[in-house]
Write an enzyme that holds these catalytic residues in place. Structure first.
Site, PDB file in Angstrom:
ATOM      1  CE  LYS A  83      -4.551   0.774   0.291  1.00 43.30           C
ATOM      2  NZ  LYS A  83      -5.602  -0.053  -0.319  1.00 43.30           N
ATOM      3  N   GLY A 185     -22.712   4.865  -2.231  1.00 41.59           N
ATOM      4  CA  GLY A 185     -21.693   5.332  -3.165  1.00 41.59           C
ATOM      5  C   GLY A 185     -21.593   4.373  -4.329  1.00 41.59           C
ATOM      6  CE  LYS A 186     -16.841   6.296  -8.625  1.00 44.39           C
ATOM      7  NZ  LYS A 186     -15.470   6.305  -9.183  1.00 44.39           N
ATOM      8  N   GLY A 188     -22.108   0.709  -3.094  1.00 40.89           N
ATOM      9  CA  GLY A 188     -23.437   0.543  -2.527  1.00 40.89           C
ATOM     10  C   GLY A 188     -24.533   0.568  -3.580  1.00 40.89           C
TER      11      GLY A 188
END
Length: 360
Positions: A83, A185-186, A188
């Site tokens: 990350k 959002g995207k 969901g």
């Protein structure tokens, strides 16, 4: 360009490599954390965020890279965990030059780390970073990438939810069940569509007026409630946290009425021990890094040359992985989160051991 070192030093126990990157001309300050390359090159997104301190940025990079190692292992990918975080405000500090400077640091790792989108970075940003490095996924369709990874993230969460439903009620469907989604959002939005198509009743909440309007116009059958508190105290069968992390804490778990928790949000457990509290209350929790792996499966497929149908088939297997983890949890008498960790660690150890076979 150069490297800056934390004034307090860094104790990256268990991590293979942590790289501090700085380019004064563009204002870039970034940390690339590689937790493990036992299964292959580390893959994980780049988070662009205005951390309060360098210590907070380092801690986030370390925790997120470890989580990616487990997520990639359980997704069946031959990829390790990494990350990166860029310390700054993306609304103020992001520029082409800064992103390209960051891309050169990624390139300098010679393929040990592949980056992708995360909080504060988007598909167009990956296209800019890719002008300086080969090791980028999550690119736009115009550049041969997968585009919006939330498509398969939602599909994978749906598969995990189906597995949890089968484990709890004997049938791999949400038909006739009431599912609460926190965050439209995207991910969901796509998840709501899958659930409605499957015959579920959906109740949801979102702080965004635009998301609320989307629900009213696109799926008027969604029952919108005022806030997350109203949602979790509703008469739910399944709770799906799809917004911020830490949604499952002492207070929310105490009043949660759902029998299953399966959602797309990362780091849903506010602190260690919440998984045991869920188990004590008879609530089945499917670990977030298991069921939300569809996105990383989608962007990882770009490394081979993206094929959506192939990636979707791989994401569909999240159903099988979730089922396996739930069976292991029952057999071993441990929470599913513990069973998932054990399965990931076993794969990293067994497959990683093959690196000891000399190839010449």
């Amino acid at each position: 360009m150069g490297v800056f070192v934390s004034s307090d030093g860094i104790e990256a126990a268990g991590h293979e490599q942590v790289v501090f990157c700085q380019d004064r001309h563009t204002g870039l300050k970034a940390i690339i954390s590689i937790y493990s390359t036992a299964l292959g090159p580390a893959l994980g997104g780049t988070r662009f965020y205005p951390y309060e301190s360098e210590e907070a940025a380092v801690t986030d990079a370390l925790n997120l890279s470890r989580g990616m190692a487990y997520k990639n292992a359980l997704a069946g990918l031959d990829l390790g965990g990494g990350k990166a975080v860029i310390w700054g405000d993306p609304a103020l500090d992001k520029s082409e030059a800064l992103l390209r400077a960051y891309g050169r640091f990624v390139e300098s790792l010679n393929g040990r780390y592949y980056t992708a989108c995360d909080v504060g970075t988007y598909v167009p940003d990956m296209d800019v970073i890719a002008r300086e490095t080969r090791y980028v996924t999550g690119r736009s369709v115009e550049h041969g990438g997968a585009g919006d990874s939330s498509v398969l993230t939602a599909w994978g969460v749906f598969q995990g939810m189906r597995a949890a439903a089968e484990h709890t009620w004997g049938r791999p469907t949400l038909s006739g069940r009431r599912v609460g989604i926190a965050g439209l959002g995207k991910v969901g939005k796509y998840l709501a569509g899958h659930l409605i198509e499957d015959g579920a009743a959906v109740v949801a909440t979102d702080v965004s007026p635009a998301a609320q309007e989307w629900a009213r116009t696109t799926h008027p059958q969604i029952d919108l409630v005022d806030d997350a508190q109203a949602l979790i105290t509703s008469d739910l069968d399944v709770y799906a946290p799809c917004a911020l992390g830490g949604a499952l804490n002492d207070d929310t778990v105490a009043v949660l009425r759902a029998k299953i928790v399966t959602g797309a949000a990362n780091n849903q457990l506010a602190h260690p021990g919440i998984e045991k509290l869920l188990e004590e209350r008879g609530i089945l929790y499917t670990p977030d890094y298991v069921v939300n792996a569809g996105g990383v499966i989608q962007v990882a497929d770009e490394i081979e040359g993206f094929n959506f149908e192939r990636a979707k088939l791989r994401a569909t297997k999240i159903f099988d992985t979730t089922s396996q983890i739930l069976r292991l949890a029952d057999d071993d008498g441990v929470p599913p989160a513990v069973a998932a960790d054990r399965l990931a660690e076993r794969r990293m150890a067994e497959v990683g051991r093959l690196r000891s076979i000399y190839l010449g």
